[in-house]
Design a protein around this motif. Structure first.
Motif, PDB file in Angstrom:
ATOM      1  N   LYS A1328     -11.351  11.449   4.520  1.00  0.00           N
ATOM      2  CA  LYS A1328     -10.429  12.312   5.243  1.00  0.00           C
ATOM      3  C   LYS A1328     -10.814  12.489   6.706  1.00  0.00           C
ATOM      4  O   LYS A1328      -9.976  12.809   7.525  1.00  0.00           O
ATOM      5  CB  LYS A1328     -10.374  13.693   4.580  1.00  0.00           C
ATOM      6  N   THR A1333      -6.845   6.361   9.575  1.00  0.00           N
ATOM      7  CA  THR A1333      -5.734   6.664   8.664  1.00  0.00           C
ATOM      8  C   THR A1333      -4.418   6.381   9.346  1.00  0.00           C
ATOM      9  O   THR A1333      -4.214   6.734  10.515  1.00  0.00           O
ATOM     10  CB  THR A1333      -5.779   8.139   8.232  1.00  0.00           C
ATOM     11  N   GLU A1447      -0.436  16.194  -4.758  1.00  0.00           N
ATOM     12  CA  GLU A1447      -0.732  14.893  -4.190  1.00  0.00           C
ATOM     13  C   GLU A1447      -1.232  13.950  -5.267  1.00  0.00           C
ATOM     14  O   GLU A1447      -1.947  14.353  -6.177  1.00  0.00           O
ATOM     15  CB  GLU A1447      -1.796  15.029  -3.087  1.00  0.00           C
ATOM     16  N   SER A1449      -3.179  10.072  -5.552  1.00  0.00           N
ATOM     17  CA  SER A1449      -3.985   9.184  -4.729  1.00  0.00           C
ATOM     18  C   SER A1449      -4.295   7.914  -5.494  1.00  0.00           C
ATOM     19  O   SER A1449      -4.483   7.931  -6.709  1.00  0.00           O
ATOM     20  CB  SER A1449      -5.304   9.856  -4.326  1.00  0.00           C
ATOM     21  N   TYR A1451      -7.033   4.789  -5.268  1.00  0.00           N
ATOM     22  CA  TYR A1451      -8.256   4.225  -4.683  1.00  0.00           C
ATOM     23  C   TYR A1451      -8.468   2.854  -5.307  1.00  0.00           C
ATOM     24  O   TYR A1451      -8.789   2.747  -6.486  1.00  0.00           O
ATOM     25  CB  TYR A1451      -9.462   5.123  -4.977  1.00  0.00           C
ATOM     26  N   ASP A1457      -6.613   2.596   0.129  1.00  0.00           N
ATOM     27  CA  ASP A1457      -6.377   3.905  -0.460  1.00  0.00           C
ATOM     28  C   ASP A1457      -5.038   4.437   0.050  1.00  0.00           C
ATOM     29  O   ASP A1457      -4.755   4.365   1.251  1.00  0.00           O
ATOM     30  CB  ASP A1457      -7.483   4.895  -0.093  1.00  0.00           C
ATOM     31  N   PHE A1459      -2.441   7.868  -0.237  1.00  0.00           N
ATOM     32  CA  PHE A1459      -2.273   9.262  -0.631  1.00  0.00           C
ATOM     33  C   PHE A1459      -0.793   9.612  -0.450  1.00  0.00           C
ATOM     34  O   PHE A1459      -0.242   9.433   0.645  1.00  0.00           O
ATOM     35  CB  PHE A1459      -3.146  10.183   0.221  1.00  0.00           C
TER      36      PHE A1459
END
Length: 1621
Positions: A1328, A1333, A1447, A1449, A1451, A1457, A1459
């Motif tokens: 994060k 991102t 949410e 997610s 991986y 990844d 989200f």
């Protein structure tokens, strides 16, 4: 009184008689005058002695007339003047001790004048005395006649001639074979005759520049003329100011290149202060005189640090008195002489010792014996002995070195040490010896490379050396054409390449030094370097040998591999292109000749023949030429620096070379101004950071650069990159340190250069400079450059690489195959056909490593992917696998030894004795490494799933370094002076083993402890000596100086016990200080520091560490890990246990770390992290010490209890509901004294450091009412700003305006978002906050990986490529589209939400929002349940899914990844995908320049055009996802008028229209976008075809706005998939 008068008359009568008889009058008349004065003092009456006074007048008058004709008052032709002479020199440290060493020269100079202006000098009965002991410097101590006295007298026997005009020695003549150092001693004696008294205008005190043995320096004269009886006598005082000379004999010789410190404000004058004072007694006039006696005293004070730090003093004295005068010359054999200059000292050339009596061979053998013994028994003096060996070898001639080498040929160890020493001598003899050894094939290729590399240290090369070295570079050993190529393997060829590099670098470095000091540079050397590529071109003829080539290929295919055989054709092709070109460019750059500028610039041009690597090396090669031809270099490099299309590394290299042109302030401003329009983050961040660091330098040699950088920054735009991007941005780091008290300092530069094609730095360089003794040294510069390194590392450690799959190491070069038979692959293939995107092909692995020592490149190595393929090719290892594994099991032995003299600088200036004063600083370094290791893998090394690995290693490394500083007088026969010797010794033996049970999940490490009672770890010994070195004794004579002269001796010994009664680490030190509390200075006295380990009586044989990961708990919410340390083999074995327990249960979330000790119930440390109140309170509890009930009052109503001696309890609270505040409170009981001391110091130092680091800090003294309490409050003022208040028992610290790296809305997540495991916590922080991102907010706001934000409304439900793996592997595609969600009427009806579709290899993942406002995930069409207790679903070969109500997610194992939530989509990729991404998320290369690229790779500025280019068109009117079709190269119907011409235009970018059978829906949104068009002259529409347009060049002639419909309405009768109706 009468008797006295009678005596007086009798005495005067005797005086008159002696005058008339011709007796010497000088001494007798002086006695007469003395008696007159004595009688006058007795008060004798003039009246009583009137008659005597009359007689006195008559006598005085008559005696003066007679003396004028009989007493000699000047130097007369045909007469000899015999003097007695004594010259002494003493060296010592007067502030340290009374120990002195020195020489005394005693002789009788006989000066014979053959005419009024010409004379001869002969030294009679010369003797040499010596002393090396404690003496009183003011007294003439009894000396010992030197053993070299007879040899010294023999050298002084020659007669020399000199011209003497008006008291000035004008010219000196001596036999041709007269040694220069002997002549200098005679010049020192002749300098005593130098009296320039021609100025006879009545001025008795005046200044002139006079030439003497110490140089042509400012000289102050003070003349006092006697009166009365001694009217012809002059007393003259002469003072020479040696700091103000027109000419001065000084010589700086160095093994390394030094640069004067131009801005160090006269450091050299302060380091060495010299002066000479002469006292003369002469008779005669100022035009013609005779020197009766002279006494001279000189001092040379060397103060390398400060006055308080002490000085090394050399005191010289000369005393010469006239003994007699002879009317005729006796015993003078007039030799054949030649002109040898004036009086000024001349430094002898490199005179080698030729006589057997004084041969240094004996000393060399003695030193070799000591060094060989040091290999057996560790000694901290071996490095100092190596320094002496190198210096002794420099005194040997070629024949001596050959004889020594022949004598030690059978002794490998002595030969090894001898070659190490020869490598560092750097003279003609070493070059000749290397050629001899090569011609006779007595040394290996590796030894040739080492010896050639050592030649770079030569600072005064000769033409003979260069000619020999040029012949070596052309030697047959450098050309493999003499061998049959079937016998040449990769190892052989690599050794040849290394030899060539070493030879060319050495030759070029010596050419540069020779041409810099010579009057002209021979053209043959310049042409040789410029035609370097042509010289090695004959290698190509080998490629014509087809039989040899076929035979080599046959060996490859048949598997008959000797070593690592490589295809000869590949070797030749690679070598004769880039390898040779780079070698030649580096050679020209190492020479730094101005004539090579054009040749280097040709390799700098952007052409097919010049790769990026070649161009970068060409820019670096301009470094030495830059200050010589600054304007031409600036004109060449400035366009590269300003060009945004050039590679960032090349531009940064150009910037650094521009700074070597000694740029003016205007150039600095020009460089900084470019940052205002800079488009490259890498270039901008590097230049801005480098200027920032440079502006703050404290180095005195960079004052001008610092001032220019500060001025330039005022014109620069601050180039600050975002937090995430800054993790891989280029920086130019500079850190300096200068100690004014010690007059020394230095700086270090670290350049980290990234580019857009890799997340790893492409180039890293570091450079160190040291300022010492008024000089600055570029000690070293090392750099590594690598392209394609990320690709190779990814194959091992990247997603599904070798490490994760545990496949055979020999399979890592194989490409995986994709099964295209399933439906998912067919969908991906359909998408791929619509986007013929250009793959981002990774760079091939290649790079280089270079090393510069003292500004000369001494070594560089290259590597490439071919080197890896030598070991690994198509899954097969060339050597036998069984033999390779057996070799690892049996063990491998490595013995490495490296000896060098990295520093050897000597400064010499003349003393008045004619012996030069030498100040020498030398350093010797010896590194030794002995390694023995074993590796065993069960069941086999090549097994895909090994079960057990065992590694044994025994490493014994030693490093010895000695720095020696000498000050004293130097001569070929004997050297004396003082020496400071600083020696450091590092010993680091390690013996350990590792056993890893992969199936049992247990790992054991065993570290063996010392067996000896005492083990030396680190020693630093600094001593002061007086020394005497004589050629007839291989051993130097030393007298150690205690330093106890009004000093304070500070001693201490301290030990720290690591294991009770087992092992202790101790430190001893002994330092001499001048005053209590004063700093330590080297000249104050000796010092000693020793760190060692002591073996206790209860010591174990080894320490055994065991990590157990196999413990299983019945409770799935509890995990336990254990680390044990056991003292194996001790009389009392003990075990220490470190236990880690993690509980993830919702009712009891905690982490407990406990330390226990077997057999000791009182030993226990417990550390607990527990969440007591969800979302409100977290406790951090630490208990340690012995069991004890403790109650500590905290306040009037609160106390802290503990069942252990000590306890610290930290409480973290989040008051309120918005969670924007954090309150941290720490309470504690009494703490150990060491901990309390640390806290007190921290409380004092913290404000100072906070004030330096942060700008908004306030401090307020405050007494805390809560005892034993520290409180901290953190408030979130805004999403990106915070405030911290820290209250300690004595003060309150407030830190405001803290900028957060990542905006946050609260200080903690909601309860449902609290991670269950440490893995999730690390993922939360790492993913994060650190990973780049790509974000999508509210379906229409996009932010790329490189932080470019734009707004775009996606038309209809057409999918867009959000991001895609554009590498050749194409591992994933992520699509984004609007999803029309039909909500119930009670919730407002239809609403648009986004939907994510991800294709990851053979899987299709769909993430979307349902009509009931819930999140769902489909995997290959199957819905996954991710809502029960925040579930985690793991899918083999894909990854895992995690979900909640807010949410979901994904991986993946390949580093992708995703989200997904109702209002945003985040996508993250690992660093392996750097510069491999394409789509609406950008290219992820750290640059915002040309960030927006269409699927064709064209950079655009219109955001809508970017997004539309990634829209996936529909197939027909029945397509459920999209009703838009993409029309490529659309030719518009309208005829455009451009520049007065009718043009027909075709779109370069695709246009989007509704598919056939559909039309735009009225009254709906459209997206306007600018489309580029290319136009062609219109004559006839039929003649304008698409073939006439140039789509490759992307030329845009016109831009036009085009509307793209968001929704299409299809006709009801549209049923055909082809679009027909």
């Amino acid at each position: 009184m009468e008797d006295l008068c009678i005596f007086y008359f009798a005495w005067e009568f005797l005086c008159v008689i002696t005058v008339y008889l011709g007796s010497p009058r000088w001494e007798l008349s002086r006695e007469c005058f003395t008696l007159h004065a004595a009688l006058a003092l007795e008060g004798l009456s003039v009246s009583v002695c009137f008659l005597s006074q009359i007689f006195l007048y008559f006598e005085s008058y008559s005696s003066q007339q007679i003396c004028k004709e009989t007493v000699t008052t000047r130097y007369i032709s045909g007469q000899s003047f015999l003097y007695s002479y004594t010259g002494t020199v003493k060296s010592g440290l007067p502030n340290t001790g009374k120990e002195y060493t020195g020489l005394k020269i005693v002789c009788k100079p006989q000066i014979t004048f053959i005419n009024d202006e010409t004379a001869f000098l002969k030294l009679l009965t010369p003797k040499l005395y010596e002393y090396n002991k404690t003496i009183d410097v003011e007294k003439d101590e009894a000396l010992t006649e030197s053993s070299l006295s007879s040899k010294f007298a023999e050298e002084l026997q020659n007669v020399i001639k000199f011209d003497y005009v008006y008291g000035k020695v004008v010219s000196v003549y001596a036999p041709k074979d007269e040694p220069e150092w002997i002549l200098n001693i005679k010049k020192g004696i002749l300098s005593l005759l130098n009296l320039e008294l021609v100025n006879d205008d009545g001025i008795t005190t005046f200044t002139t520049f006079e030439t003497g043995v110490v140089g042509e320096c400012e000289t102050l004269y003070d003349i006092v003329k006697s009166t009365g009886m001694d009217a012809n006598t002059m007393k003259i005082t002469k003072v020479k100011n040696m700091s103000k000379c027109v000419r001065k004999p000084v010589m700086l010789t160095s093994l390394i290149k030094t640069n004067p410190c131009d801005t160090c404000e006269g450091d050299e004058d302060r380091l060495l202060r010299s002066g000479v004072v002469y006292h003369y007694v002469a008779t005669g006039t100022r035009l013609s005189f005779l020197i009766k006696s002279v006494f001279a005293e000189g001092q040379h004070v060397f103060t390398p640090i400060t006055e308080n730090g002490g000085s090394a003093v050399t005191i010289t004295k000369q005393n010469m008195t006239l003994i007699s005068t002879m009317a005729e010359a006796h015993d003078i054999d007039i030799p054949a002489v030649e002109y040898r200059g004036d009086l000024m000292l001349t430094f002898p050339k490199d005179e080698k010792t030729l006589t057997v009596q004084h041969s240094p061979k004996k000393k060399v053998k003695y030193l070799l014996e000591i060094l060989v013994n040091s290999d057996i028994e560790a000694s901290s003096d071996s490095s100092s002995h190596f320094i002496v060996l190198v210096k002794t070898l420099r005194k040997c001639n070629h024949f001596m070195i050959v004889e020594i080498l022949e004598e030690v040929t059978t002794d490998d160890k002595k030969k090894e040490w001898l070659l190490e020493g020869i490598k560092m001598t750097g003279n003609e003899e070493s070059v000749l010896l290397i050629k001899k050894l090569i011609d006779e094939d007595q040394i290996t290729e590796s030894e040739i490379t080492e010896l050639l590399s050592g030649l770079i240290s030569v600072q005064k090369p000769t033409e003979m050396m260069l000619d020999v070295l040029m012949g070596i570079c052309c030697h047959d050993v450098m050309l493999p054409s003499s061998k049959h190529y079937d016998a040449v393997d990769s190892d052989d060829f690599q050794k040849i390449i290394e030899m060539r590099r070493g030879c060319m670098l050495a030759f070029s470095a010596l050419v540069g030094k020779f041409c810099q000091k010579a009057e002209f540079c021979p053209v043959r050397y310049e042409q040789y370097l410029e035609n370097c590529e042509d010289m090695y071109r004959p290698l190509q003829i080998i490629a014509d040998s087809k039989d040899t080539m076929k035979e080599g290929m046959y060996h490859l295919k048949a598997g008959r591999h000797h070593k690592h055989r490589v295809d000869p054709e590949v070797i030749l092709r690679n070598h004769r292109t880039e390898e040779t070109k780079v070698m030649c460019i580096k050679a020209m750059g190492n020479a730094g000749l101005k004539s090579h500028l054009d040749a280097i610039i040709r390799n700098l041009q952007n052409s097919v023949d010049n790769s990026l690597e070649v161009r970068i090396h060409a820019v670096d090669a301009l470094g030495k030429i830059a200050p010589k031809l600054s304007n031409k270099v600036l004109s060449t490099l400035m366009p590269i620096y300003h060009n945004p299309l050039e590679d960032p590394e090349l531009r940064i290299a150009a910037y650094l070379t521009i700074l070597k042109t000694k740029p003016t302030q205007s150039i600095y401003i020009l460089l900084a101004e470019n940052l205002k329009k800079e488009t490259s983050r890498q270039v901008g961040s590097f230049v801005f950071s480098h200027l920032m660091y440079l502006s703050n330098t404290s180095s005195p040699i960079m004052k001008k650069e610092a001032h220019s950088a500060r001025l330039a920054l005022q014109y620069a735009h601050p180039f600050v990159t975002p937090f995430i991007t800054s993790l891989h941005t280029s920086t130019g780091f500079h850190k300096s340190l200068h100690l004014n008290d010690l007059k020394m300092g230095g700086f270090i530069d670290v350049y980290k250069i990234f580019t857009h094609d890799s997340i790893l730095p492409r180039s890293v360089k570091t450079k160190m400079n040291i300022q010492l003794l008024g000089q600055n040294f570029d000690v070293f510069e090392v750099g590594i450059r690598a392209e394609g390194l990320q690709t190779v590392i990814e194959r091992f450690f990247g997603p599904k690489g070798f490490w994760s799959r545990r496949q055979s190491i020999f399979d890592f070069v194989k490409r995986p195959r994709r099964d295209a038979s399933n439906s998912v692959c067919r969908e991906v293939e359909a998408i791929r056909q619509k986007f013929e995107t250009q793959h981002h092909h990774p760079s091939e692995l290649k790079g280089s490593l270079y090393l510069k020592l003292f500004d000369d490149e001494v070594m560089y190595k290259t590597f490439s992917e071919d080197d890896v393929k030598v070991l690994v090719s198509e899954g097969k290892h060339r050597p036998s696998n069984n033999n390779f594994e057996e070799m690892l099991k049996s063990g491998h032995q490595v013995n490495f030894k490296k000896a060098m003299v990295p520093l050897d600088v000597e400064y010499q200036e003349a003393t008045m004795l004619g012996l030069p004063l030498a100040i020498n600083v030398s350093a010797g370094l010896i590194m030794k490494l002995n390694f023995h290791g074993k590796l065993e893998v069960s069941p086999s090394l090549l097994h895909r799933k090994p079960t057990e690995i065992t590694i044994d290693g025994d490493i014994r490394s030693r490093m010895e370094m000695t720095v020696i500083g000498k000050v004293g007088v130097s001569s070929p026969l004997i050297n004396t002076g003082v020496v400071i010797n600083a020696t450091s010794y590092l010993n680091a033996p390690i013996k350990a083993s590792l056993q890893s049970d992969l199936n049992g999940k247990k790992h054991k490490v065993q570290v063996y402890l010392q067996e000896e009672a005492k083990r030396e770890l680190f020693t630093f010994n600094h001593s002061l000596y007086t020394f005497m070195d004589k050629v007839d004794d291989p051993k130097e004579s030393f007298t150690k100086m205690s330093g106890h002269l009004n000093k304070i001796d500070k001693k201490n010994t301290s030990c720290v016990t690591l294991l009770e009664n087992s092992l202790s680490i101790c430190v001893d030190y002994d330092v001499i200080l001048r005053k209590t509390g004063q700093a330590f200075y080297p000249f104050t006295g000796p010092s000693y520091f020793n760190m060692y380990s002591l073996k206790g009586y209860d010591i174990a044989k080894m320490l055994q560490f065991v990590v157990d990961l196999s413990k299983e708990k019945a409770n799935p919410f509890i995990k336990e890990y254990e680390l044990t340390m056991t003292t194996v083999g001790s009389p009392k074995e003990e075990t220490y246990i470190l236990n880690l327990i993690m509980s993830t249960h919702r009712e009891d979330r905690k982490i407990v770390l406990k330390t226990l000790r077997s057999g000791d119930p009182y030993y226990e440390n417990t550390l607990t992290l527990r969440m007591t109140k969800p979302m409100e309170e977290i406790l951090f509890d630490w208990k340690f010490g012995k069991p004890k009930s403790v109650v500590q009052p905290i306040s009037s109503h609160k106390e802290l209890t503990s069942d252990r001696e000590y306890r610290m309890l930290t409480t973290i609270r989040l008051p309120g509901t918005d969670r924007t505040g954090l309150h941290l409170t720490t309470v504690y009981t009494e703490l150990p004294e060491t901990v309390k001391t640390v806290f007190k110091k921290l409380e004092i130092m913290l404000p100072k450091y906070l004030y330096k680091m942060l700008s908004h800090v306030t401090f307020e003294p405050k007494f805390n009412q809560k005892h034993h309490t520290v409180e901290m409050t953190c408030d979130l003022i805004s999403p990106d700003n915070a405030k911290i208040v820290l209250e300690t028992p004595h003060q309150e610290i407030t830190i405001s305006n803290i900028t957060l790296p990542v905006p946050v809305k609260s200080l903690l997540l909601r309860y449902d978002d609290i991670p269950d495991t440490l893995d999730e916590i690390s993922e939360l922080v790492f993913r994060k906050m650190i990973l780049p991102t790509c974000m999508v907010y509210n379906t229409n706001i996009f932010k790329t990986f490189d932080d470019v934000t734009f707004k775009y409304e996606m038309p209809g439900t057409c999918p867009h490529v959000l991001l895609k793996d554009c590498s050749p592997k194409e591992r994933f595609i992520v699509l984004l589209q609007n999803n029309a969600v039909i909500l119930p009427q009670t919730l407002g009806g239809p609403e648009r939400r986004v939907k994510v579709i991800a294709y990851v290899e053979e899987y299709k993942i769909e993430m979307y929002t349902t009509a009931w406002d819930t999140l769902e995930v489909k995997l290959n069409g199957v819905i996954l349940d991710l809502h029960a207790n925040k579930s985690t679903v793991t899918v083999r070969n894909l990854g895992k899914f995690m979900g909640s109500d807010r949410e979901v997610s994904l991986y993946t194992d390949i580093g992708l990844d995703v989200f997904y939530s109702q209002d945003h989509v985040h996508a993250q990729v690992s660093g392996w995908y750097y510069n491999k991404i394409c789509g609406m998320c950008g290219d992820y290369n750290g640059e915002i320049f040309e960030e927006l690229k269409t699927w064709q790779g064209r950079s655009v500025s219109d955001k809508s055009l970017l997004a539309l280019s990634w829209l996936i068109e529909g197939t027909d009117c029945q397509d459920e996802n999209c009703k838009l079709k993409k029309i490529k190269a659309h030719q518009i119907e309208e005829i455009e008028l451009i520049d007065g011409k009718l043009m027909s235009c075709v779109s370069l970018d695709p246009l989007f229209m509704c598919v056939s059978g559909c039309r735009p829906k009225p009254l709906t949104e459209t997206t306007l976008t600018k489309i580029g068009f290319q136009c062609h002259h219109f004559k006839d529409r039929e003649t304008v075809s698409l073939d006439r347009f140039d789509f490759i060049s992307n030329r845009v002639d016109m831009e036009k706005e085009v509307a793209v419909p968001h929704e299409c309405i299809c006709e009801p009768y549209c049923t055909s998939k082809s679009g027909e109706y």
